[in-house]
Design an enzyme around this catalytic site. Sequence first.
Site, mmCIF file in Angstrom:
data_model
loop_
_atom_site.group_PDB
_atom_site.id
_atom_site.type_symbol
_atom_site.label_atom_id
_atom_site.label_comp_id
_atom_site.label_asym_id
_atom_site.label_seq_id
_atom_site.Cartn_x
_atom_site.Cartn_y
_atom_site.Cartn_z
ATOM 1 N N ASP A 30 97.889 18.860 52.787
ATOM 2 C CA ASP A 30 96.874 17.860 53.125
ATOM 3 C C ASP A 30 95.500 18.472 52.886
ATOM 4 O OD1 ASP A 30 97.101 15.033 54.893
ATOM 5 O OD2 ASP A 30 95.110 15.968 54.837
ATOM 6 N N ASN A 207 108.784 -6.330 51.799
ATOM 7 C CA ASN A 207 107.817 -6.539 52.879
ATOM 8 C C ASN A 207 107.315 -7.986 52.899
ATOM 9 O OD1 ASN A 207 107.983 -4.047 54.001
ATOM 10 N ND2 ASN A 207 105.906 -3.384 53.502
ATOM 11 N N ALA A 251 109.470 -15.275 67.067
ATOM 12 C CA ALA A 251 108.174 -15.958 67.034
ATOM 13 C C ALA A 251 107.192 -15.212 67.934
ATOM 14 C CB ALA A 251 108.348 -17.397 67.501
ATOM 15 N N CYS A 259 100.883 -2.471 57.101
ATOM 16 C CA CYS A 259 101.737 -2.726 55.926
ATOM 17 C C CYS A 259 101.772 -4.189 55.498
ATOM 18 C CB CYS A 259 103.150 -2.230 56.210
ATOM 19 S SG CYS A 259 103.195 -0.484 56.621
HETATM 20 C C1 UGA Z 1 107.115 -2.620 57.876
HETATM 21 C C2 UGA Z 1 108.550 -2.778 57.355
HETATM 22 O O1 UGA Z 1 109.373 -3.326 58.385
HETATM 23 C C3 UGA Z 1 109.101 -1.448 56.886
HETATM 24 O O2 UGA Z 1 110.396 -1.638 56.328
HETATM 25 C C4 UGA Z 1 108.166 -0.852 55.820
HETATM 26 O O3 UGA Z 1 108.617 0.397 55.356
HETATM 27 C C5 UGA Z 1 106.778 -0.689 56.428
HETATM 28 O O4 UGA Z 1 106.319 -1.989 56.866
HETATM 29 C C6 UGA Z 1 105.875 -0.118 55.390
HETATM 30 O O5 UGA Z 1 105.577 -0.811 54.409
HETATM 31 O O6 UGA Z 1 105.531 1.057 55.455
HETATM 32 P P1 UGA Z 1 105.986 -1.848 60.177
HETATM 33 O O7 UGA Z 1 104.728 -2.406 59.610
HETATM 34 O O8 UGA Z 1 105.975 -0.490 60.777
HETATM 35 O O9 UGA Z 1 107.145 -1.816 59.043
HETATM 36 O O10 UGA Z 1 106.456 -2.819 61.321
HETATM 37 P P2 UGA Z 1 107.495 -4.017 61.500
HETATM 38 O O11 UGA Z 1 108.471 -3.642 62.534
HETATM 39 O O12 UGA Z 1 108.035 -4.490 60.223
HETATM 40 O O13 UGA Z 1 106.526 -5.138 62.112
HETATM 41 C C7 UGA Z 1 105.419 -5.655 61.379
HETATM 42 C C8 UGA Z 1 104.752 -6.776 62.152
HETATM 43 O O14 UGA Z 1 105.594 -7.907 62.222
HETATM 44 C C9 UGA Z 1 104.406 -6.410 63.592
HETATM 45 O O15 UGA Z 1 103.116 -6.901 63.896
HETATM 46 C C10 UGA Z 1 105.450 -7.138 64.411
HETATM 47 O O16 UGA Z 1 104.998 -7.478 65.699
HETATM 48 C C11 UGA Z 1 105.671 -8.376 63.556
HETATM 49 N N1 UGA Z 1 106.994 -9.024 63.758
HETATM 50 C C12 UGA Z 1 108.133 -8.376 63.388
HETATM 51 C C13 UGA Z 1 107.059 -10.308 64.288
HETATM 52 O O17 UGA Z 1 106.030 -10.918 64.635
HETATM 53 N N2 UGA Z 1 108.297 -10.912 64.438
HETATM 54 C C14 UGA Z 1 109.437 -10.289 64.071
HETATM 55 O O18 UGA Z 1 110.522 -10.903 64.208
HETATM 56 C C15 UGA Z 1 109.363 -8.998 63.539
#
Ligand code: UGA
Length: 438
Positions: A30, A207, A251, A259
């Site tokens: 880094d 995504n 929901a 991401c």
């Molecule tokens: C997401 C993807 O899930 C990963 O597979 C991917 O590697 C990552 O982005 C990335 O591109 O690096 P992340 O952003 O850490 O991961 O979080 P998620 O668990 O996917 O949630 C994303 C958002 O969606 C959060 O704000 C969460 O609250 C929301 N969400 C998730 C909902 O509102 N409803 C759901 O049913 C699921």
Amino acid sequence: MKLTIIGSGYVGLTTGACFAKVGHHVMCVDSNPKKIETLLAGQIPIYEPGLEEIVKQNTASGRLKFTTSTEEGVDFGEIVFIAVPTPPNPDGSVDLRYVEKVARDIAAVIKGYKVIVDKSTVPVKTGEKVADTIRRYAPSVEFDVVSNPEFLREGSAVADLLDPDRIVIGANSPRAIAKMQELYAPFVAPVLVTDINSAELIKHAANSFLALKISYINHLSAICDAAGADVEKVAEGMGMDKRIGRAFLNAGLGYGGSCFPKDLAAFTTISNQLGVPFHLLSEVHNINTVQLQRFIKAIRDTLWVLQDKKLAVWGLSFKPHTDDVRSSVAVELVRQLVSEGARVTATDPKGMESFREFEPELAGKIALVDDPLAAVEGAEALVIATEWPDFAEVDLNEVKKRLIAPLVFDGRNLLDPWTMKELGFQYHCIGRNSAARS
Ligand code: UGA
């Protein structure tokens, strides 16, 4: 195998630590000497369950090393990962200057054959540009470029890395594919080998599809409220169809984080540039924006005027089990409540420090407290913005005693509508309001 990871941020550090855990020898690079100092002292600059222990164990065993020198790093690894930030530009496209810089830095010091792997999330065709760049500055050195997208979720990154659904290897050379297969030999997961462009597209497409599922259920939640139905039952019924699946049909206030919003904008931009506009993704984004506005309207409809009203907000991080507040819908909600004159007292189990760091101005306009019960003391209403399990444990009778009126706006359907009704709360949730009132 000997591996080098350039960029010791969230993705680079987790990837490096987990590769060391399965037996590889890893050097993390880094350019920020302070970060490397912290890591050498056995501390990790982010909160990610399980990561600190893996970093400590593998640093102690000598399998995980840190340096600020790209030359030392590139000399060390047979495979060199690029895991640097790819932030969004104001127009939604991706700022690839850090990726380009690392490609030039590698070209300046590369001496013999290396596999250069792009781990950062990038638009399709970036691999071609990385290869062109290295070739331009190091024309006589052999190398291959590979796209190996990461699918880590913040908060469960270690588990996602050690036990992935799939491993995607985008490569155009058998030599590089063989090296990548050797690298992933300790992992039990299906491996999909593709060309580089397809691998890059898989990441953006996956995504965006997950974001689409969330917007789908969020719009359905509004239909459920209008029709007198329960969105959780609808999601359950849909999800029982194996072709659809129940995951990502929760929901709430919409998706946030570093991401989905960024990747959706990038994918929209790149499809426009390719002459194949993806209008569906614009609607996914619109629904996400409207979802928060609808929730704020429900608060306004009940409280009428927000000016000078004290509101308790539980949650700042973009989802539970992370301290990350970047592009958090919870933070956006706080911002909008404050802009309407509300006096907000917020709490979050892990996100308050990063909230102070990334949103100093907004943090200066609200009160931050450690205890969820202290937050509701004397508040007109409780607003739940992030579904931390810790919040579900709080004594609701005590919450009721401390609130001026028993009013709860649950933006993440964390609590049970029937229990809330029984306890005498006026409870507003997402797509389950008929249940809350029946
Ligand atoms: C997401 C993807 O899930 C990963 O597979 C991917 O590697 C990552 O982005 C990335 O591109 O690096 P992340 O952003 O850490 O991961 O979080 P998620 O668990 O996917 O949630 C994303 C958002 O969606 C959060 O704000 C969460 O609250 C929301 N969400 C998730 C909902 O509102 N409803 C759901 O049913 C699921």
